[in-house]
Design an enzyme around this catalytic site. Sequence first.
Site, mmCIF file in Angstrom:
data_model
loop_
_atom_site.group_PDB
_atom_site.id
_atom_site.type_symbol
_atom_site.label_atom_id
_atom_site.label_comp_id
_atom_site.label_asym_id
_atom_site.label_seq_id
_atom_site.Cartn_x
_atom_site.Cartn_y
_atom_site.Cartn_z
ATOM 1 N N HIS A 56 81.973 16.995 50.433
ATOM 2 C CA HIS A 56 82.550 15.894 49.650
ATOM 3 C C HIS A 56 82.126 14.580 50.302
ATOM 4 O O HIS A 56 81.677 13.669 49.624
ATOM 5 C CB HIS A 56 84.081 16.030 49.612
ATOM 6 N N GLU A 107 79.442 7.584 47.877
ATOM 7 C CA GLU A 107 79.945 7.980 49.207
ATOM 8 C C GLU A 107 79.352 7.073 50.285
ATOM 9 O O GLU A 107 80.040 6.684 51.234
ATOM 10 C CB GLU A 107 79.608 9.449 49.496
ATOM 11 N N HIS A 111 81.972 4.825 52.166
ATOM 12 C CA HIS A 111 82.275 5.343 53.516
ATOM 13 C C HIS A 111 81.132 5.140 54.513
ATOM 14 O O HIS A 111 81.354 4.701 55.632
ATOM 15 C CB HIS A 111 82.594 6.842 53.437
HETATM 16 P P1 5GP Z 1 86.243 9.583 47.515
HETATM 17 O O1 5GP Z 1 87.071 10.812 47.274
HETATM 18 O O2 5GP Z 1 85.162 9.818 48.517
HETATM 19 O O3 5GP Z 1 87.056 8.382 47.838
HETATM 20 O O4 5GP Z 1 85.522 9.255 46.119
HETATM 21 C C1 5GP Z 1 84.774 10.236 45.454
HETATM 22 C C2 5GP Z 1 84.181 9.645 44.172
HETATM 23 O O5 5GP Z 1 83.054 10.417 43.784
HETATM 24 C C3 5GP Z 1 85.148 9.668 43.002
HETATM 25 O O6 5GP Z 1 84.947 8.514 42.227
HETATM 26 C C4 5GP Z 1 84.749 10.905 42.211
HETATM 27 O O7 5GP Z 1 85.012 10.798 40.841
HETATM 28 C C5 5GP Z 1 83.248 10.942 42.474
HETATM 29 N N1 5GP Z 1 82.696 12.301 42.480
HETATM 30 C C6 5GP Z 1 81.581 12.693 41.847
HETATM 31 N N2 5GP Z 1 81.358 14.005 42.064
HETATM 32 C C7 5GP Z 1 82.343 14.446 42.873
HETATM 33 C C8 5GP Z 1 82.624 15.711 43.437
HETATM 34 O O8 5GP Z 1 81.935 16.725 43.275
HETATM 35 N N3 5GP Z 1 83.722 15.769 44.222
HETATM 36 C C9 5GP Z 1 84.506 14.666 44.472
HETATM 37 N N4 5GP Z 1 85.569 14.819 45.286
HETATM 38 N N5 5GP Z 1 84.269 13.460 43.935
HETATM 39 C C10 5GP Z 1 83.191 13.356 43.146
#
Ligand code: 5GP
Length: 219
Positions: A56, A107, A111
């Site tokens: 992730h 990401e 981050h």
């Molecule tokens: P974070 O959780 O790192 O703060 O944000 C993740 C972002 O990436 C979210 O906007 C989410 O919609 C997008 N995203 C796209 N694909 C994925 C995936 O496979 N897993 C996750 N957790 N987020 C994803």
Amino acid sequence: MSMLFVFYLFLLLDVPKSCIAEKDYEFFMLAQQWPKGYCNRVGVPCKSRPNKFTIHGLWPQGRNGQLITNGNDSNHLAYDDIKPVENQLSLNWPSLIGKDFDFWYSEWKKHGTCSEKEFSKLEYFKLALHNYAQNDLMGILKRANIVPNKKQLYNISSVVAAVHQHTQHQPRLVCYLDTQLNVSALYEIGICYGEDGKSYKNCLDPHGTCRGTELIYPK
Ligand code: 5GP
């Protein structure tokens, strides 16, 4: 409402701190998502559900595990920056819901830029892939007889212990509530590292968002 009250309210809320691209992170967390759990949780049709944990993100964390994110809108990720590892990223850091590159882009922006002084774009993605390769979570859990199952309940502590057995450090679990079974369901596991991004470190909150004593590991 006095300004002081508003200020204290802000401190109480667990709002991610913004990072400036100087070294204000204390450690890293590599978050691996369990696709079956993630897709059940978001309720959005996933375009794929690999039968393994996938990346992730790799998140610089502030003091006390506070998530830090970047508001800095520069130093964007471009395809060419990660071309040497694109195939590995597609396999191990796929977006389950959208375009892979968009996921990596966001990401990095949110981050990765928090540690950009120490890790360039390519170094950052290579570090995530390296740490991921060292922690095959599905295999790690399987060695403790913890395997995906629709209904089987596992002790949350035994899941933590299985990862600890491998890294000698506490992971952090992330769950959602399975409303049908009324029990926590696993969808993510974080493994923590020191500032160097390589040496394991205890995550601060092993049970994370998993409530109660047991969870399911959705199949
Ligand atoms: P974070 O959780 O790192 O703060 O944000 C993740 C972002 O990436 C979210 O906007 C989410 O919609 C997008 N995203 C796209 N694909 C994925 C995936 O496979 N897993 C996750 N957790 N987020 C994803």
